[in-house]
Scaffold this motif. Sequence first.
Motif, PDB file in Angstrom:
ATOM      1  N   LEU A 191      83.074  17.727 -19.008  1.00 53.95           N
ATOM      2  CA  LEU A 191      81.794  17.158 -18.599  1.00 53.95           C
ATOM      3  C   LEU A 191      80.757  17.342 -19.700  1.00 53.95           C
ATOM      4  N   LYS A 192      80.665  18.526 -20.235  1.00 50.85           N
ATOM      5  CA  LYS A 192      79.700  18.800 -21.307  1.00 50.85           C
ATOM      6  C   LYS A 192      79.948  17.888 -22.506  1.00 50.85           C
ATOM      7  N   LYS A 193      81.183  17.812 -22.945  1.00 53.95           N
ATOM      8  CA  LYS A 193      81.533  16.977 -24.104  1.00 53.95           C
ATOM      9  C   LYS A 193      81.215  15.509 -23.829  1.00 53.95           C
ATOM     10  N   SER A 194      81.557  15.043 -22.638  1.00 54.98           N
ATOM     11  CA  SER A 194      81.323  13.632 -22.317  1.00 54.98           C
ATOM     12  C   SER A 194      79.831  13.304 -22.272  1.00 54.98           C
ATOM     13  N   LYS A 202      81.552  25.454  -5.851  1.00 56.82           N
ATOM     14  CA  LYS A 202      80.114  25.716  -5.822  1.00 56.82           C
ATOM     15  C   LYS A 202      79.475  25.413  -4.469  1.00 56.82           C
ATOM     16  N   ALA A 203      79.987  24.436  -3.765  1.00 56.49           N
ATOM     17  CA  ALA A 203      79.372  23.982  -2.513  1.00 56.49           C
ATOM     18  C   ALA A 203      79.627  24.959  -1.374  1.00 56.49           C
ATOM     19  N   ALA A 206      68.924  21.554  -4.730  1.00 52.38           N
ATOM     20  CA  ALA A 206      70.271  21.029  -4.945  1.00 52.38           C
ATOM     21  C   ALA A 206      70.988  21.914  -5.944  1.00 52.38           C
ATOM     22  N   LYS A 207      72.240  22.176  -5.664  1.00 51.09           N
ATOM     23  CA  LYS A 207      73.090  22.818  -6.659  1.00 51.09           C
ATOM     24  C   LYS A 207      73.536  21.728  -7.625  1.00 51.09           C
ATOM     25  N   ASP A 212      71.215  23.550 -19.271  1.00 47.12           N
ATOM     26  CA  ASP A 212      71.929  24.652 -18.620  1.00 47.12           C
ATOM     27  C   ASP A 212      73.348  24.174 -18.329  1.00 47.12           C
ATOM     28  N   GLU A 213      74.311  24.699 -19.050  1.00 51.27           N
ATOM     29  CA  GLU A 213      75.691  24.224 -18.895  1.00 51.27           C
ATOM     30  C   GLU A 213      76.343  24.683 -17.600  1.00 51.27           C
ATOM     31  N   HIS A 214      75.663  25.553 -16.848  1.00 50.64           N
ATOM     32  CA  HIS A 214      76.191  26.007 -15.557  1.00 50.64           C
ATOM     33  C   HIS A 214      75.452  25.383 -14.379  1.00 50.64           C
ATOM     34  N   GLY A 215      74.387  24.644 -14.658  1.00 50.09           N
ATOM     35  CA  GLY A 215      73.634  23.991 -13.595  1.00 50.09           C
ATOM     36  C   GLY A 215      72.854  24.969 -12.748  1.00 50.09           C
ATOM     37  N   ASP A 216      72.419  24.491 -11.594  1.00 48.22           N
ATOM     38  CA  ASP A 216      71.622  25.288 -10.656  1.00 48.22           C
ATOM     39  C   ASP A 216      72.488  25.749  -9.496  1.00 48.22           C
TER      40      ASP A 216
END
Length: 189
Positions: free
Chosen positions: A4-7, A48-49, A167-168, A184-188
């Motif tokens: 995801l990060k690379k894309s 995560k959810a 939202a996460k 932030d590569e880990h998000g919220d």
Amino acid sequence: MDRLKKSLLEAPIIEKEGYHYFVHPISDGVPMLRPELLREIVIKIIRKAELDDVDKIVTPAAMGIHISTAVSLMTDIPLVVVRKRQYGLDGEVSLSQVTGYSESEMYVNDVYEGDQVLVLDDVLSTGGTLAGLTGALEDIGADIRDIVCVIKKADGTNKLDEAGYDAKTLINVQVIDGEVTIVDEHGDD
């Protein structure tokens, strides 16, 4: 979240009416969505959810559908797609969607009072779509157990925050000088 990060870092940027967009397979369906990218995202969403007691996944049309379908298949939780077309079915609820680039009506079917829902979407940008959707779900009497978006455009406040929801996210980005920057590569959480 390497794929995801690379894309995202490789995503082309377009400008439309002063608004900068990244063009990405998750948010736009182009370029082609590779199954390994979708798999990585779905696994991260499931981890995560908050899925305890969730009995429906709710996603707005159109770009949340592929993500939510994959999560539904992996979790056996039924999927409800919030449509841009009115069908006039019993219990249908309309909502206003106001984003950074459009304003329209959307329609919720098959969500009822007491339903425990997970809201999934592709991108959290202005928060207009999700603010409208959460308001409609509240009006119905559904219990929003969690909200997860794959990508957050971290450009300041959004209408979802103003509506009192968090939202996460899996990854947070900004578009700076015509390029995607990972905030932030880990998000919220």
